[in-house]
Design an enzyme around this catalytic site. Structure first.
Site, PDB file in Angstrom:
ATOM      1  N   SER A  93      -8.281   4.743 -14.736  1.00  0.00           N
ATOM      2  CA  SER A  93      -7.400   3.954 -13.893  1.00  0.00           C
ATOM      3  C   SER A  93      -6.531   5.280 -12.836  1.00  0.00           C
ATOM      4  O   SER A  93      -7.620   6.228 -12.928  1.00  0.00           O
ATOM      5  CB  SER A  93      -6.272   3.979 -15.137  1.00  0.00           C
ATOM      6  OG  SER A  93      -5.922   4.669 -15.102  1.00  0.00           O
TER       7      SER A  93
ATOM      8  N   LYS B  32       0.680  -1.547   0.200  1.00  0.00           N
ATOM      9  CA  LYS B  32       0.270  -0.170   0.185  1.00  0.00           C
ATOM     10  C   LYS B  32       1.437   1.170   0.413  1.00  0.00           C
ATOM     11  O   LYS B  32       2.018   1.229   0.607  1.00  0.00           O
ATOM     12  CB  LYS B  32      -1.404   0.615   0.777  1.00  0.00           C
ATOM     13  CG  LYS B  32      -0.045   0.302   2.475  1.00  0.00           C
ATOM     14  CD  LYS B  32      -1.486   0.346   3.701  1.00  0.00           C
ATOM     15  CE  LYS B  32      -1.287   0.719   5.095  1.00  0.00           C
ATOM     16  NZ  LYS B  32      -1.955   0.951   5.894  1.00  0.00           N
TER      17      LYS B  32
ATOM     18  N   TYR C 164      -7.082   0.391 -12.215  1.00  0.00           N
ATOM     19  CA  TYR C 164      -6.121  -0.166 -12.149  1.00  0.00           C
ATOM     20  C   TYR C 164      -4.822   0.811 -12.418  1.00  0.00           C
ATOM     21  O   TYR C 164      -4.981   1.536 -12.493  1.00  0.00           O
ATOM     22  CB  TYR C 164      -5.987  -0.941 -13.283  1.00  0.00           C
ATOM     23  CG  TYR C 164      -6.458  -0.790 -14.698  1.00  0.00           C
ATOM     24  CD1 TYR C 164      -5.433   0.352 -15.571  1.00  0.00           C
ATOM     25  CD2 TYR C 164      -7.491  -0.097 -14.868  1.00  0.00           C
ATOM     26  CE1 TYR C 164      -5.091   0.334 -16.701  1.00  0.00           C
ATOM     27  CE2 TYR C 164      -7.949   0.350 -16.506  1.00  0.00           C
ATOM     28  CZ  TYR C 164      -7.228   0.528 -17.187  1.00  0.00           C
ATOM     29  OH  TYR C 164      -7.405   1.972 -18.247  1.00  0.00           O
TER      30      TYR C 164
END
Length: 121
Positions: free
Chosen positions: A25, A9, A58
């Site tokens: 995205s 993360k 993504y």
């Protein structure tokens, strides 16, 4: 058995741009991608600390050192420039792998400069 575990993360990054007229995205600075061990096209979950939004998209590679954290397409409606977000990636792994795997956690400041990289649970 396979379970989904935290893979990496980027914690408390700031949104630098929101581009509604793009195919979707999140564009992330290549330096931050490398630190978090993220790949182009990898699915990530975005958690907006400011408004509570949580959504998946993504990764697209941004210019190295640019500090980019840009939401594109429909995701651009989920945050405003300056909002703080957490970019989360998960990985499927066996129970044995999950016992020893340590996620990659990248802590950044309000300008998306890397403050610390941790490999821990």
């Amino acid at each position: 058995m396979m379970i989904d575990m935290l893979y990496s993360k980027i914690h408390r990054a700031s949104i630098t741009d929101a581009n509604l007229n793009y195919v979707g995205s999140i564009t992330i600075d290549k330096e931050l991608m490398d630190a978090a061990k993220l790949r182009v096209g990898q699915r990530v979950e975005i958690v907006n600390i400011n408004n509570g939004e949580r959504f998946a998209t993504y990764v697209i590679e941004g210019k190295y050192g640019s500090k980019d954290m840009c939401l594109n397409g429909a995701a651009a409606r989920k945050a405003e420039i300056g909002d703080r977000v957490i970019v989360i990636a998960y990985a499927s792994m066996s129970l044995d792998e999950a016992e020893i795997f340590k996620p990659h956690v990248v802590l950044v400041d309000e300008k998306n400069n890397i403050e610390e990289i941790r490999d821990y649970v």
